[in-house]
Design a protein around this motif. Sequence first.
Motif, PDB file in Angstrom:
ATOM      1  N   VAL A  79      71.667  15.300  87.788  1.00  0.00           N
ATOM      2  CA  VAL A  79      72.812  16.094  87.983  1.00  0.00           C
ATOM      3  C   VAL A  79      73.442  16.686  86.617  1.00  0.00           C
ATOM      4  CG1 VAL A  79      73.431  14.901  90.107  1.00  0.00           C
ATOM      5  CG2 VAL A  79      74.565  14.105  87.857  1.00  0.00           C
ATOM      6  N   SER A  80      74.064  17.937  86.875  1.00  0.00           N
ATOM      7  CA  SER A  80      74.954  18.370  85.620  1.00  0.00           C
ATOM      8  C   SER A  80      76.443  17.809  85.590  1.00  0.00           C
ATOM      9  CB  SER A  80      74.674  19.797  85.497  1.00  0.00           C
ATOM     10  OG  SER A  80      73.308  20.406  85.762  1.00  0.00           O
ATOM     11  N   VAL A  81      76.580  17.531  84.337  1.00  0.00           N
ATOM     12  CA  VAL A  81      77.940  17.038  84.186  1.00  0.00           C
ATOM     13  C   VAL A  81      78.748  18.112  82.963  1.00  0.00           C
ATOM     14  CG1 VAL A  81      79.498  15.063  83.199  1.00  0.00           C
ATOM     15  CG2 VAL A  81      77.292  14.681  84.496  1.00  0.00           C
ATOM     16  N   LEU A  82      79.711  18.593  83.486  1.00  0.00           N
ATOM     17  CA  LEU A  82      80.538  19.887  82.791  1.00  0.00           C
ATOM     18  C   LEU A  82      81.744  19.033  82.191  1.00  0.00           C
ATOM     19  CD1 LEU A  82      80.230  22.761  85.373  1.00  0.00           C
ATOM     20  CD2 LEU A  82      78.579  21.717  83.713  1.00  0.00           C
ATOM     21  N   VAL A  83      81.780  19.190  80.932  1.00  0.00           N
ATOM     22  CA  VAL A  83      82.940  18.777  80.175  1.00  0.00           C
ATOM     23  C   VAL A  83      83.600  19.952  79.482  1.00  0.00           C
ATOM     24  CG1 VAL A  83      83.770  16.929  78.490  1.00  0.00           C
ATOM     25  CG2 VAL A  83      81.603  16.367  79.699  1.00  0.00           C
ATOM     26  N   PRO A  84      84.619  20.478  80.010  1.00  0.00           N
ATOM     27  CA  PRO A  84      85.394  21.480  79.358  1.00  0.00           C
ATOM     28  C   PRO A  84      86.440  20.610  78.295  1.00  0.00           C
ATOM     29  CG  PRO A  84      86.442  21.084  81.504  1.00  0.00           C
ATOM     30  CD  PRO A  84      85.200  20.408  81.450  1.00  0.00           C
ATOM     31  N   VAL A 125      71.424  12.491  83.906  1.00  0.00           N
ATOM     32  CA  VAL A 125      72.248  13.797  84.104  1.00  0.00           C
ATOM     33  C   VAL A 125      71.906  14.367  82.742  1.00  0.00           C
ATOM     34  CG1 VAL A 125      74.253  12.281  84.836  1.00  0.00           C
ATOM     35  CG2 VAL A 125      73.908  12.220  82.296  1.00  0.00           C
ATOM     36  N   GLU A 126      72.311  15.661  82.838  1.00  0.00           N
ATOM     37  CA  GLU A 126      72.403  16.570  81.598  1.00  0.00           C
ATOM     38  C   GLU A 126      73.832  16.888  81.339  1.00  0.00           C
ATOM     39  OE1 GLU A 126      71.652  20.634  81.650  1.00  0.00           O
ATOM     40  OE2 GLU A 126      72.538  21.170  83.402  1.00  0.00           O
ATOM     41  N   VAL A 127      74.360  16.653  80.142  1.00  0.00           N
ATOM     42  CA  VAL A 127      75.626  16.847  79.844  1.00  0.00           C
ATOM     43  C   VAL A 127      75.935  18.347  78.953  1.00  0.00           C
ATOM     44  CG1 VAL A 127      77.554  15.926  78.377  1.00  0.00           C
ATOM     45  CG2 VAL A 127      75.873  14.348  79.608  1.00  0.00           C
ATOM     46  N   ILE A 171      81.493  17.711  66.200  1.00  0.00           N
ATOM     47  CA  ILE A 171      81.435  16.433  66.596  1.00  0.00           C
ATOM     48  C   ILE A 171      80.566  15.915  67.534  1.00  0.00           C
ATOM     49  CG2 ILE A 171      82.708  14.175  67.547  1.00  0.00           C
ATOM     50  CD1 ILE A 171      85.309  15.340  66.322  1.00  0.00           C
ATOM     51  N   VAL A 172      80.500  16.729  68.754  1.00  0.00           N
ATOM     52  CA  VAL A 172      79.232  16.616  69.610  1.00  0.00           C
ATOM     53  C   VAL A 172      77.874  16.909  69.090  1.00  0.00           C
ATOM     54  CG1 VAL A 172      78.446  17.110  72.049  1.00  0.00           C
ATOM     55  CG2 VAL A 172      80.984  16.906  71.535  1.00  0.00           C
ATOM     56  N   GLU A 173      77.955  18.012  68.543  1.00  0.00           N
ATOM     57  CA  GLU A 173      76.543  18.327  67.812  1.00  0.00           C
ATOM     58  C   GLU A 173      75.981  17.407  66.808  1.00  0.00           C
ATOM     59  OE1 GLU A 173      77.082  23.363  68.493  1.00  0.00           O
ATOM     60  OE2 GLU A 173      77.751  22.149  66.242  1.00  0.00           O
ATOM     61  N   ALA A 174      76.773  16.668  66.112  1.00  0.00           N
ATOM     62  CA  ALA A 174      76.666  15.779  65.229  1.00  0.00           C
ATOM     63  C   ALA A 174      75.910  14.601  65.843  1.00  0.00           C
ATOM     64  CB  ALA A 174      77.718  15.520  64.130  1.00  0.00           C
ATOM     65  N   MET A 175      76.397  14.381  67.024  1.00  0.00           N
ATOM     66  CA  MET A 175      75.955  12.944  67.621  1.00  0.00           C
ATOM     67  C   MET A 175      74.513  13.057  67.907  1.00  0.00           C
ATOM     68  SD  MET A 175      79.106  12.531  70.243  1.00  0.00           S
ATOM     69  CE  MET A 175      78.542  10.961  70.870  1.00  0.00           C
ATOM     70  N   PRO A 184      70.061  13.174  73.252  1.00  0.00           N
ATOM     71  CA  PRO A 184      69.329  13.877  74.185  1.00  0.00           C
ATOM     72  C   PRO A 184      69.977  14.101  75.450  1.00  0.00           C
ATOM     73  CG  PRO A 184      68.604  11.379  73.681  1.00  0.00           C
ATOM     74  CD  PRO A 184      69.625  11.903  72.734  1.00  0.00           C
ATOM     75  N   GLY A 185      69.560  15.317  75.880  1.00  0.00           N
ATOM     76  CA  GLY A 185      70.389  15.474  77.186  1.00  0.00           C
ATOM     77  C   GLY A 185      71.831  16.228  77.140  1.00  0.00           C
ATOM     78  N   VAL A 186      72.321  16.255  76.018  1.00  0.00           N
ATOM     79  CA  VAL A 186      73.793  16.771  75.668  1.00  0.00           C
ATOM     80  C   VAL A 186      73.635  18.100  75.258  1.00  0.00           C
ATOM     81  CG1 VAL A 186      76.030  16.375  74.583  1.00  0.00           C
ATOM     82  CG2 VAL A 186      74.584  14.459  75.496  1.00  0.00           C
ATOM     83  N   ARG A 187      74.252  19.381  75.595  1.00  0.00           N
ATOM     84  CA  ARG A 187      74.388  20.421  74.989  1.00  0.00           C
ATOM     85  C   ARG A 187      75.711  21.171  74.893  1.00  0.00           C
ATOM     86  NH1 ARG A 187      71.946  24.712  78.935  1.00  0.00           N
ATOM     87  NH2 ARG A 187      72.417  23.315  80.684  1.00  0.00           N
ATOM     88  N   VAL A 188      75.743  21.976  73.957  1.00  0.00           N
ATOM     89  CA  VAL A 188      77.340  22.182  73.562  1.00  0.00           C
ATOM     90  C   VAL A 188      77.474  23.738  73.633  1.00  0.00           C
ATOM     91  CG1 VAL A 188      79.196  22.534  71.833  1.00  0.00           C
ATOM     92  CG2 VAL A 188      77.809  20.467  72.048  1.00  0.00           C
ATOM     93  N   ILE A 189      78.270  24.395  74.636  1.00  0.00           N
ATOM     94  CA  ILE A 189      78.302  25.857  74.830  1.00  0.00           C
ATOM     95  C   ILE A 189      79.527  26.026  74.018  1.00  0.00           C
ATOM     96  CG2 ILE A 189      78.499  27.607  76.301  1.00  0.00           C
ATOM     97  CD1 ILE A 189      76.819  26.116  78.233  1.00  0.00           C
ATOM     98  N   ARG A 190      79.779  27.272  73.115  1.00  0.00           N
ATOM     99  CA  ARG A 190      81.051  27.536  72.466  1.00  0.00           C
ATOM    100  C   ARG A 190      81.316  28.945  73.169  1.00  0.00           C
ATOM    101  NH1 ARG A 190      81.484  25.441  66.931  1.00  0.00           N
ATOM    102  NH2 ARG A 190      79.639  24.084  66.586  1.00  0.00           N
ATOM    103  N   GLN A 191      82.714  29.089  73.436  1.00  0.00           N
ATOM    104  CA  GLN A 191      83.322  30.323  73.770  1.00  0.00           C
ATOM    105  C   GLN A 191      84.292  30.417  73.167  1.00  0.00           C
ATOM    106  OE1 GLN A 191      83.510  29.842  78.266  1.00  0.00           O
ATOM    107  NE2 GLN A 191      85.783  29.174  77.752  1.00  0.00           N
ATOM    108  N   LEU A 192      85.126  31.569  73.102  1.00  0.00           N
ATOM    109  CA  LEU A 192      86.782  31.862  72.574  1.00  0.00           C
ATOM    110  C   LEU A 192      87.254  31.191  73.993  1.00  0.00           C
ATOM    111  CD1 LEU A 192      86.387  35.684  71.566  1.00  0.00           C
ATOM    112  CD2 LEU A 192      86.498  33.700  70.202  1.00  0.00           C
ATOM    113  N   ASN A 193      88.768  30.885  73.445  1.00  0.00           N
ATOM    114  CA  ASN A 193      89.539  30.129  74.412  1.00  0.00           C
ATOM    115  C   ASN A 193      89.835  31.129  75.404  1.00  0.00           C
ATOM    116  OD1 ASN A 193      92.855  30.108  74.948  1.00  0.00           O
ATOM    117  ND2 ASN A 193      91.674  27.948  74.774  1.00  0.00           N
ATOM    118  N   ALA A 194      89.617  30.940  76.749  1.00  0.00           N
ATOM    119  CA  ALA A 194      89.792  31.786  78.039  1.00  0.00           C
ATOM    120  C   ALA A 194      90.376  30.596  78.972  1.00  0.00           C
ATOM    121  CB  ALA A 194      88.382  32.030  78.379  1.00  0.00           C
TER     122      ALA A 194
END
Length: 732
Positions: A362-367, A389-391, A405-409, A412-422
Amino acid sequence: MASRTRRHKAPQGARDGSRRRVPMRLLLPCLVLVALMAMLMLRGYVHSEILADHRIRPEAATDKVPEKILDGGPVIDTRGGRTESLRIPDHRLVLTFDDGPDPQWTPKVLDVLKEHHAHAVFFVTGTMASRYPALVRRMVDEGHEIGLHTFNHPDLSYQSKKRIDWELSTNQLALTGAAGIRTSLFRPPYSSFADAMDNKSWPVTRYIGSRGYITVVNNTDSEDWKKPGVAEIIRRATPHHGKGAIVLMHDSGGDRHQTVQALDTFLPTLQKQGYTFGNLTEALDAPSAHTEVTGASLWTGRAWILLVSASDAVTGVLVVLLAVVGTLVIGRFVLMLVLSAAHARRVRGRGFRWGPAVTGPVSVLVPAYNEAKCIENTVRSLTASEHPVEVIVIDDGSSDGTARIVEAMGLPGVRVIRQLNAGKPAALNRGLANARYDIVVMMDGDTVFEPATVRELVQPFGDPRVGAVAGNAKVGNRDSMIGAWQHIEYVMGFNLDRRMYDMLRCMPTIPGAVGAFRRTALERVGGMSEDTLAEDTDITMALHRDGWRVVYAENARAWTEAPESVQQLWSQRYRWSYGTMQAIWKHRRAVLEKGPSGRFGRVGLPLVSLFMVVAPLLAPLIDVFLLYGVVFGRTEQTIVAWLGVLALQFVCAAYAFRLDRERMTHLISLPLQQILYRQLMYVVLLQSWITALTGGRLRWQKLRRTGAVEAPGGPVPRQRTRTSSSDRRPVG
């Protein structure tokens, strides 16, 4: 009613530290509360005689009382330094009635007097005149005289001159407001014949005279208050040998049916014997005791009567609302106990399964927005999951290095998506668009999962009818008083509710801290909406309307960091309350929908409105009337009733703790939670109502986090300093 979750530029006053005006949404609830309390206090003051002194002084010596007073008549005039005693001429009777007006008996007394063309003197108390001004006006209009009998009926020999003046002036204020007059007649409470005047009451009588009043006692006592029978009342009220008399009777203070019956016989009988029944001044051939009041004094009196009437009306409405909230509270408790027990038996029953086991990833979304203090614990708890899971961490324009911080960890299986504050809804939709799997778990960036949480959370999707699953959110920082109160609220108010709503098939909210969705269900309703500040409630209601089932997974536990200060708690609950109202308003048309998808509109939406908006708004009436009863009513009975309500709440709370396998020690703070915490929630909800009704806009507010929450048995969190004030920015 909807409001977009966008950031707004802080007002100039907030940036430069200059003085700001109190927002109307804060000022108005305070003014409403103060007004309601003032109305209740006024009502209690007038009805319950809270300032009354009911002591009755025993008889004292009489050596300081002039003989001509002791041997004189029932009318005593000490005005202007005089010491005069007046008697009633023969064949003249002055009927006097004490302690009224009474809404039941005074009209009957007036009817009998009118039928037999008789007049009387009514010595009214200020409390009764304030409550029944129409009866006072009727007395004056029908030609009767009014006298003062103090405001609260105390024995004046115990009172100071200041208190005596207050009793007289307030009694006159009520009389002025009721009938537009002042009177010079006065009868002391607990008075008797003139020969009963003693060294304690005589100084009071002289002081009363110095204030411009004539003191009227009596020389014929019917003793109708003893209810001796109609014949005995008539016998005691009849003077001997044609003598004139002032006859004491009562038109209030209890059952006066014997008095009314006696009057109906007494008046025509004595009229045939040549007696006349007139006012006191008529019997003495003196000027009227009444003086018409005009100008400011008249308007002050009318304002007093208006306020007393308003307090009665407000209290009457509050009593009805109290009955409503009592029914709602008890009904909700009964429903929760019965349906939560049924839910526990069903899901814990041997062989219960939602369907085929869900084992796929399953996919786990962490805003996340400025979650540097918490994000590492959150992500590590997910990577320790027993379920594949994929995070996906969606960094919503953080300025504190959350994404780094997340990227430095480097997990595996953890992705970071960046966006402007919305905003949070936009971040979740961005994550949904990048998710690989059909089942999507959503959580907050300050929450940690137990290893089994994801597995337990997704098992209900074995039933193809299930579109979303609510998990079991737990308060991690429960060691403080505020944390303990929220812990009780989460276990009792949220999770017990979810069991009930699950059985009713109308779950109102998938908590943002721990929830799972079928991706196809989300896509069918258009994904997460920005229309409200409660996007979790909004999406849950949308799924119901689309025909999906929403259920509760009790073993899918997530540990979240609750607000640790009153200000942060206020901000959070204000947003929740306002967002819930927005969601209810947005989905109001669900009540008209038919078919399986309309079940939420027929059952869920009314229950959510009653239990989550109306009942919490009215619930503090229980505590308000507790205070009112302690101060103005029967204290012991009031306390027993309140303890009964508290006991019912304790039973529900204890049962909820037992279902959640929680320790009962935190319930020690339940009484304080009911007294203090609920009042805070009431003011927050009232503020939300006012914001909604006035069309106000509410912003997201970033709560300060410590990052100290972890799941039981989870990794020890890294120690971090508290978030600075500059980090307290909108989540979305």
